[in-house]
Write a protein that holds these residues in place. Structure first.
Motif, short mmCIF file in Angstrom:
data_model
loop_
_atom_site.label_atom_id
_atom_site.label_comp_id
_atom_site.label_asym_id
_atom_site.label_seq_id
_atom_site.Cartn_x
_atom_site.Cartn_y
_atom_site.Cartn_z
N ALA A 191 0.84 -1.21 0.00
CA ALA A 191 0.00 0.00 0.00
C ALA A 191 0.88 1.25 0.00
O ALA A 191 0.60 2.23 -0.71
N LEU A 192 1.94 1.23 0.80
CA LEU A 192 2.83 2.39 0.85
C LEU A 192 3.49 2.62 -0.51
O LEU A 192 3.61 3.76 -0.98
N ASP A 193 3.90 1.53 -1.15
CA ASP A 193 4.50 1.65 -2.49
C ASP A 193 3.51 2.28 -3.48
O ASP A 193 3.87 3.15 -4.27
N LEU A 194 2.25 1.82 -3.41
CA LEU A 194 1.23 2.37 -4.33
C LEU A 194 1.07 3.88 -4.12
O LEU A 194 1.01 4.65 -5.07
N VAL A 195 1.00 4.27 -2.82
CA VAL A 195 0.80 5.69 -2.51
C VAL A 195 2.00 6.49 -3.02
O VAL A 195 1.84 7.55 -3.65
N CYS A 196 3.21 6.00 -2.76
CA CYS A 196 4.40 6.76 -3.19
C CYS A 196 4.47 6.83 -4.72
O CYS A 196 4.98 7.79 -5.28
N ARG A 197 3.94 5.81 -5.40
CA ARG A 197 3.98 5.81 -6.87
C ARG A 197 2.96 6.79 -7.46
O ARG A 197 3.24 7.47 -8.44
N HIS A 198 1.78 6.86 -6.85
CA HIS A 198 0.69 7.59 -7.52
C HIS A 198 0.33 8.93 -6.91
O HIS A 198 -0.37 9.71 -7.55
N GLU A 204 1.05 12.56 -5.58
CA GLU A 204 2.06 13.60 -5.69
C GLU A 204 2.55 14.04 -4.31
O GLU A 204 1.74 14.28 -3.41
N GLY A 205 3.84 14.08 -4.13
CA GLY A 205 4.41 14.56 -2.87
C GLY A 205 4.50 13.49 -1.78
O GLY A 205 5.07 13.75 -0.71
N ALA A 206 3.96 12.30 -2.01
CA ALA A 206 4.02 11.25 -0.97
C ALA A 206 5.41 10.61 -0.96
O ALA A 206 5.92 10.22 -2.00
N VAL A 207 6.00 10.55 0.23
CA VAL A 207 7.37 10.01 0.36
C VAL A 207 7.42 9.03 1.53
O VAL A 207 6.89 9.31 2.61
N ASP A 208 8.08 7.90 1.33
CA ASP A 208 8.33 6.94 2.41
C ASP A 208 9.30 7.60 3.39
O ASP A 208 10.40 7.98 3.02
N PRO A 209 8.90 7.77 4.67
CA PRO A 209 9.78 8.49 5.60
C PRO A 209 10.99 7.67 6.06
O PRO A 209 11.89 8.21 6.71
N PHE A 210 11.04 6.39 5.72
CA PHE A 210 12.15 5.55 6.17
C PHE A 210 13.16 5.34 5.04
O PHE A 210 12.79 5.34 3.87
N THR A 211 14.41 5.13 5.42
CA THR A 211 15.41 4.82 4.38
C THR A 211 15.35 3.33 4.03
O THR A 211 15.58 2.94 2.89
N GLU A 212 15.05 2.51 5.02
CA GLU A 212 14.94 1.06 4.79
C GLU A 212 13.51 0.71 4.36
O GLU A 212 12.56 1.38 4.78
N SER A 261 -4.46 8.27 1.54
CA SER A 261 -4.42 8.25 0.07
C SER A 261 -4.46 6.85 -0.52
O SER A 261 -4.42 6.70 -1.74
N VAL A 262 -4.54 5.82 0.33
CA VAL A 262 -4.53 4.46 -0.22
C VAL A 262 -5.69 4.23 -1.21
O VAL A 262 -5.45 3.72 -2.31
N GLN A 290 -5.01 3.19 -5.07
CA GLN A 290 -5.53 1.95 -5.67
C GLN A 290 -6.27 2.26 -6.96
O GLN A 290 -6.14 1.54 -7.94
N ARG A 291 -7.03 3.35 -6.92
CA ARG A 291 -7.77 3.74 -8.12
C ARG A 291 -6.83 4.03 -9.27
O ARG A 291 -7.05 3.60 -10.41
N ALA A 292 -5.75 4.76 -8.95
CA ALA A 292 -4.79 5.13 -9.99
C ALA A 292 -4.08 3.89 -10.55
O ALA A 292 -3.62 3.88 -11.69
N GLU A 293 -4.01 2.84 -9.76
CA GLU A 293 -3.34 1.60 -10.20
C GLU A 293 -4.31 0.69 -10.98
O GLU A 293 -3.96 -0.40 -11.38
#
Ligand SMILES: Cc1cc2nc3c(=O)[nH]c(=O)nc-3n(C[C@H](O)[C@H](O)[C@H](O)COP(=O)(O)OP(=O)(O)OC[C@H]3O[C@@H](n4cnc5c(N)ncnc54)[C@H](O)[C@@H]3O)c2cc1C
Length: 480
Positions: free
Chosen positions: A264-271, A273-281, A338-339, A343-346
């Motif tokens: 879900a986090l990957d989907l949000v970061c992909r679709h 705008e401005g969404a960023v994973d706050p972790f480096t790992e 934004s999940v 999902q809609r954008a995917e």
């Protein structure tokens, strides 16, 4: 030549006359009323009306009931189950509540607010805040859903853990009944056992038993402190244990506890705008935790730190991103909220809105994912949601490059049987917070016990003998 005008046509003409031009939407301009939020249904009503008062709603319902016309109430039209979309029979009046926008009273002594059904949820929240209070119902659609729709669907959202569903936030209702009578149950009482609790009939009934025109809502002291963190957790079991600890450590100040998997986090970061994973790992599981309190002296930051340290020691917590400002808090919440959009954008998702007793969540997730992997190995699982109250959105996306509709036309039944059968078997519900509408009516026939079904049909027959209000929704037809 004499032409006869049918009673239905007469009633429609009388409604148009009564409501006036400002309250009638031409069908050609009515796209946003006619198609549901997920574009699953398109209705064909006889008329779209927007009454401006309770009295006008009552008059419309009375005319319809007398002439054999149906009435489909509509709020913000953000529902997920097609509840606010009429059928294509052409004999329904689609009744939008959007002009009932009055805030009748804010009572800072009794901690209540009396609002009309068409007030948008975010507006209700703002009015409470302006009076230094809180209306805690909060959903991703709060910018467009209406309080009447929230009460009619008994909406859940992200603060159920602490404040309950919409049903628990209501003291009184004003309702237009199926024959056009106005029931004035707008009492602001915390104690009232004078007979049946009639308002409960209409809360969560999705407009099938009456049209909610106003409500007395419960307010709470406004939070003075808030702490929000996105926590990478070992798994869902660890998340549930962390929640139990958080409730103890914070003296039950946990307002929200939401689950997000990596996908879900990957989907949000992909679709988004401005969404960023706050972790480096990259981690596999995340919990979004929010603590809040109205006590000005409480040290929530210390409680959160202690909680995370204990979680780390126990092996439940892997890493945590704690919001240091309101802007950072907003960014963390956006990842969760934004999940649905991502999902809609995917390409959209095949949804199951299910709940189980919280103690069985981890088992439900593990067994549910395994069952779906066996039934449809290529389906992409996007299971997330309000794990603090046991409600998961058990959604699946089609494999990349395949249309959702095509993939689930062949795999959907097996996937649903796996998820819903398991939820029911674990003592859960197949309709957790999004309601029933027209989409999930067949599920009730299948998963509700016969006595519950009989009671529902009897209630519908008693309150709406002509089946005037929102026909074809919620209550399953008797089996022939
Ligand atoms: C992005 C997004 C996030 C969402 N998140 C959540 C969530 O976290 N939790 C949740 O529970 N839902 C969620 N939803 C679903 C939806 O927003 C809720 O069901 C909401 O309560 C519907 O309100 P509405 O005003 O849009 O109602 P509508 O969609 O217009 O109507 C819903 C049902 O209520 C009936 N109805 C509407 N108004 C009245 C009235 N005044 N009297 C009687 N019946 C009426 C309609 O006939 C229909 O059956 C989400 C939706 C979206 C798009």
């Amino acid at each position: 030549v004499t032409t006869t005008i049918s009673p239905k046509q007469q009633a429609l003409a009388a409604i148009a006359e009564l409501i006036g031009d400002a309250g009638i939407v031409a069908l050609d301009d009515g796209e946003r009323y006619l198609v549901d939020h997920r574009s699953l249904y398109r209705g064909r009503p006889a008329l779209i009306v927007r009454p401006a008062s309770t009295a006008e709603v009552a008059d419309v319902v009375k005319l319809c009931n007398g002439a054999g016309l149906k009435v489909v109430p509509q709020g913000g039209n953000t529902g997920y189950c097609g509840g606010a979309t009429p059928d294509t029979g052409g004999d329904a009046v689609l009744l939008s509540l959007e002009r009932l926008r009055g805030v009748r009273e804010v009572d800072p002594v009794g901690y209540t607010m009396t609002v009309e059904a068409g007030v948008v949820l975010a507006e209700v929240q703002r009015h409470a805040e302006a009076a230094d209070m809180l209306f805690p119902l909060s959903l991703g659609s709060e910018g467009s859903c209406q309080i009447g729709g929230n009460l009619a669907t008994n909406a859940g959202g992200t603060a159920v853990l602490r404040f309950g569903n919409a049903r628990e936030l209501v003291l009184g209702l004003e309702v237009v009944l199926a024959d056009g009578t106005v029931w004035n149950g707008l009492r602001a009482l915390r104690k009232d056992n004078a007979g049946y609790d009639l308002k409960q009939l209409f809360l969560g009934a999705e407009g099938t038993l009456g049209i909610i025109t106003a409500a007395v809502l419960k307010l709470f002291p406004k939070p003075r402190a808030r702490e929000t963190a996105l926590v990478a957790v070992a798994d869902v079991d660890a998340a549930c244990r962390l929640l139990a600890l958080a409730r103890r450590e914070s003296a039950d100040a946990v307002t929200s506890f939401e689950y997000l998997p990596r996908f879900a986090l990957d989907l949000v970061c992909r679709h988004i705008e401005g969404a960023v994973d706050p972790f480096t790992e990259r981690h596999r599981h995340y919990a979004l935790i929010e603590l809040s309190t109205a006590a000005s002296a409480a040290r929530l930051d210390e409680q959160l730190r202690s909680l995370l340290e204990q979680g780390l020691e126990a092996g439940w917590v892997i890493d945590a991103a704690v919001a240091q400002s309101e802007a950072q808090r907003g960014r963390l919440w956006r990842l969760r909220e934004s999940v649905p959009e991502a999902q809609r954008a995917e390409g959209g998702s095949f949804k199951h809105d299910v709940s189980v007793p919280p103690a069985r969540l981890a088992e439900f997730l593990t067994r549910g994912l395994a069952a779906v992997a066996a039934a449809a190995p290529e389906a992409r699982a996007c299971v997330y949601g309000h794990i603090g109250d046991g409600n998961l959105h058990f959604n699946f996306l089609a494999p990349p490059g395949q249309a959702l509709k095509d993939f689930f036309a062949s795999h959907g039944e097996r996937v649903s049987d796996a998820v819903l059968g398991l939820a029911a078997g674990l003592g859960g519900s197949v309709c957790a917070e999004h309601g029933v509408g027209q989409l999930k009516r067949p599920l009730l026939t299948r998963y509700l016990d016969p006595v519950s079904l009989r009671l529902m049909r009897q209630m519908k027959a008693a309150l709406d003998p002509n089946d005037t209000l929102n026909p074809g929704k919620v209550v399953p037809p008797p089996v022939p």
